[in-house]
Design a protein around this motif. Structure first.
Motif: not given
Length: 247
Positions: A152-178
């Motif tokens: 969970a940081e800008k450019g950080g990787k995301l992978q879920m559901f045994d690889g069925c979903v993937s991507g990366e975090y482009a923007e994070l504003v705590p408690s407001q926006r992802i």
């Protein structure tokens, strides 16, 4: 095209009835037509030098098609090919002035029809708590019931559901926006949607607004159900379990 001597402008068209990589470009039929009136000099020019320029552009076009498709792009449907070629057939008389070139036609790709998905959900938890569910690996693994990679940081990787979903975090504003660069495994290669999650704090509740842009049309329903069933419903269960444990 414009006749230099008189300054008169004339419109015409170039039609290419049959374009195929199986045939030599030099053998491709190219028809030149012009509206009634003077300016036959332009028509003659298009049939000679203009035709040569069109053939040159077609060589670049076919070469680009072969190159792009061998790199794993989605093969076009017959309708898509028809649309692409129809666009190239309507070359105006201005081609005489060099506006049509191999470079201008070489950038070829197959556009994927996409849609936008908008969802709004109310969760019985404060915004900071709901935000953490999307950014904490342990919590993501709990509601998804699968191992996950959550950076969970800008450019950080995301992978879920045994690889069925993937991507990366482009923007994070705590408690407001992802904002996520997000895709499902069965989508066309290298195609990502842009997912924005906005958290609207409402005291003990939070309104979550989801905006998902760039979803392939063919995957609209499955993507909508993924967010509703695999994300939102499971997150609600997780939050309720946490609440029950506290009580």
């Amino acid at each position: 095209g414009t006749v230099k001597e008189s300054g008169e402008k004339h419109k015409g068209s170039v039609e290419i009835p049959n374009l195929s990589e199986e045939n030599e470009v030099d053998d491709t039929e190219i028809n030149v037509s012009k509206k009634k009136g003077e300016g036959d000099v332009l028509k003659d020019l298009m049939r000679t030098e203009g035709t040569a320029k069109v053939r040159e552009a077609l060589r670049g076009y076919l070469k680009a098609l072969k190159t792009e498709f061998t790199l794993g792009m989605i093969l076009p449907t017959k309708a898509t090919v028809g649309q692409e070629l129809a666009a190239e057939r309507k070359l105006s008389g201005n081609a005489v002035q060099g506006s049509v070139s191999p470079q201008s036609l070489a950038t070829v790709g197959v556009k994927i029809p996409t849609v936008q998905i908008l969802l709004r959900e109310i969760f019985n938890s404060p915004a900071d708590e709901l935000y953490s569910v999307f950014t904490t690996q342990e919590l993501v693994q709990k509601f998804s019931k699968c191992p996950a990679v959550i950076e969970a940081e800008k450019g950080g990787k995301l992978q879920m559901f045994d690889g069925c979903v993937s991507g990366e975090y482009a923007e994070l504003v705590p408690s407001q926006r992802i904002v996520l660069k997000w895709r499902c495994r069965n989508w066309p290669d290298e195609h990502y949607a842009t997912v924005a999650l906005n958290f609207k704090d409402m005291a003990a509740q939070t309104e979550l607004q989801l905006e998902c842009k760039g979803v392939p049309v063919a995957n609209e329903d499955s993507t909508r159900q993924c967010w509703k069933k695999q994300y939102f419903e499971e997150i609600r269960v997780l939050l309720q379990q946490a609440k029950d444990e506290l009580e």
